[in-house]
Design an enzyme around this catalytic site. Sequence first.
Site, PDB file in Angstrom:
ATOM      1  N   HIS A  94     -28.840 -60.482 -57.126  1.00 34.98           N
ATOM      2  CA  HIS A  94     -29.249 -60.827 -58.485  1.00 34.98           C
ATOM      3  C   HIS A  94     -28.886 -59.694 -59.439  1.00 34.98           C
ATOM      4  O   HIS A  94     -29.148 -58.509 -59.169  1.00 34.98           O
ATOM      5  CB  HIS A  94     -30.754 -61.084 -58.570  1.00 34.98           C
ATOM      6  N   SER A  95     -28.249 -60.042 -60.567  1.00 33.45           N
ATOM      7  CA  SER A  95     -27.911 -59.096 -61.629  1.00 33.45           C
ATOM      8  C   SER A  95     -27.025 -57.977 -61.075  1.00 33.45           C
ATOM      9  O   SER A  95     -25.939 -58.242 -60.567  1.00 33.45           O
ATOM     10  CB  SER A  95     -29.195 -58.577 -62.271  1.00 33.45           C
ATOM     11  N   MET A  96     -27.452 -56.727 -61.134  1.00 37.43           N
ATOM     12  CA  MET A  96     -26.665 -55.656 -60.522  1.00 37.43           C
ATOM     13  C   MET A  96     -26.355 -55.981 -59.068  1.00 37.43           C
ATOM     14  O   MET A  96     -25.268 -55.698 -58.559  1.00 37.43           O
ATOM     15  CB  MET A  96     -27.418 -54.340 -60.614  1.00 37.43           C
TER      16      MET A  96
END
Length: 278
Positions: A94-96
Amino acid sequence: MTDTRRNTGTWIRRFHPSDAPVRLVCFPHAGGSASYYHGMSRTLSAETDVLAVQYPGRQERRAEPCVGDLAELADLVLEEIRPWADRPLAFFGHSMGALLSFEVARRLEHEGVTLSALFVSGRRAPRLTRHGDLHLRSDDELVAAVRKLNTDDLRLLDEPEVRDLLLPPLRGDYQAVETYRYEPGPVLGCPVVVLTGDQDPQVTGDEARAWREHTTGAFELRNFPGGHFYLNRYATAVTEVVATHLRNLRIPRHGTPRAGGPGKHTTGKPPMAPCRKE
């Protein structure tokens, strides 16, 4: 015999050891920790052996310096993942964590290991990465920017003692993301499933669809109501998406990797459910 290894070193957390035929490695968001995936691990443990990556600088690793370079972090994680490639692997980030999982997947494919699936959440395609300077700003500016993305889980930043513990890894992770430079190269061969919130200020629809350019495998885009941390509210639905795709891999319960011997395997492209219309 069930593999019950729990001593996974400093980098890998294995909350619910399982002898399931596929392993899912989960990559946290900026400032996040392995424990973010404890619930997903518990839910999937009957069918999937879930591992979660613990980055330096947080929780029990808080005394270690953060890694502010995403390419260096990918190299370090790769070293820790290799021993777990004796079963087919899938990644969730998720995300990074989405960006990092992509870079680790690229390195694995270079070594001859193709993932069974790559699930990327809350992140625009790597070639569209925008650079920023939040990691260089004041603590108050950094906290204010992060609060706009995740108002649910950052109340602890109001406590000075806790804030002192959380800000260094948050800043280090933002440095890693904001200084990332995408290097063109061979695209992935694994299926890619993109998950995103339909009100995420970090990811437009076009930026999410651009992940298609990073794989020759099957592609699917799934939208959920909400912002950047939509998955806090829709954890059950997100976990079911992952579970369904992993079931569709049809990996024999005690099957062996198909190419290159232990730790080296490839996978065919599993059937993918139709995209939910945007």
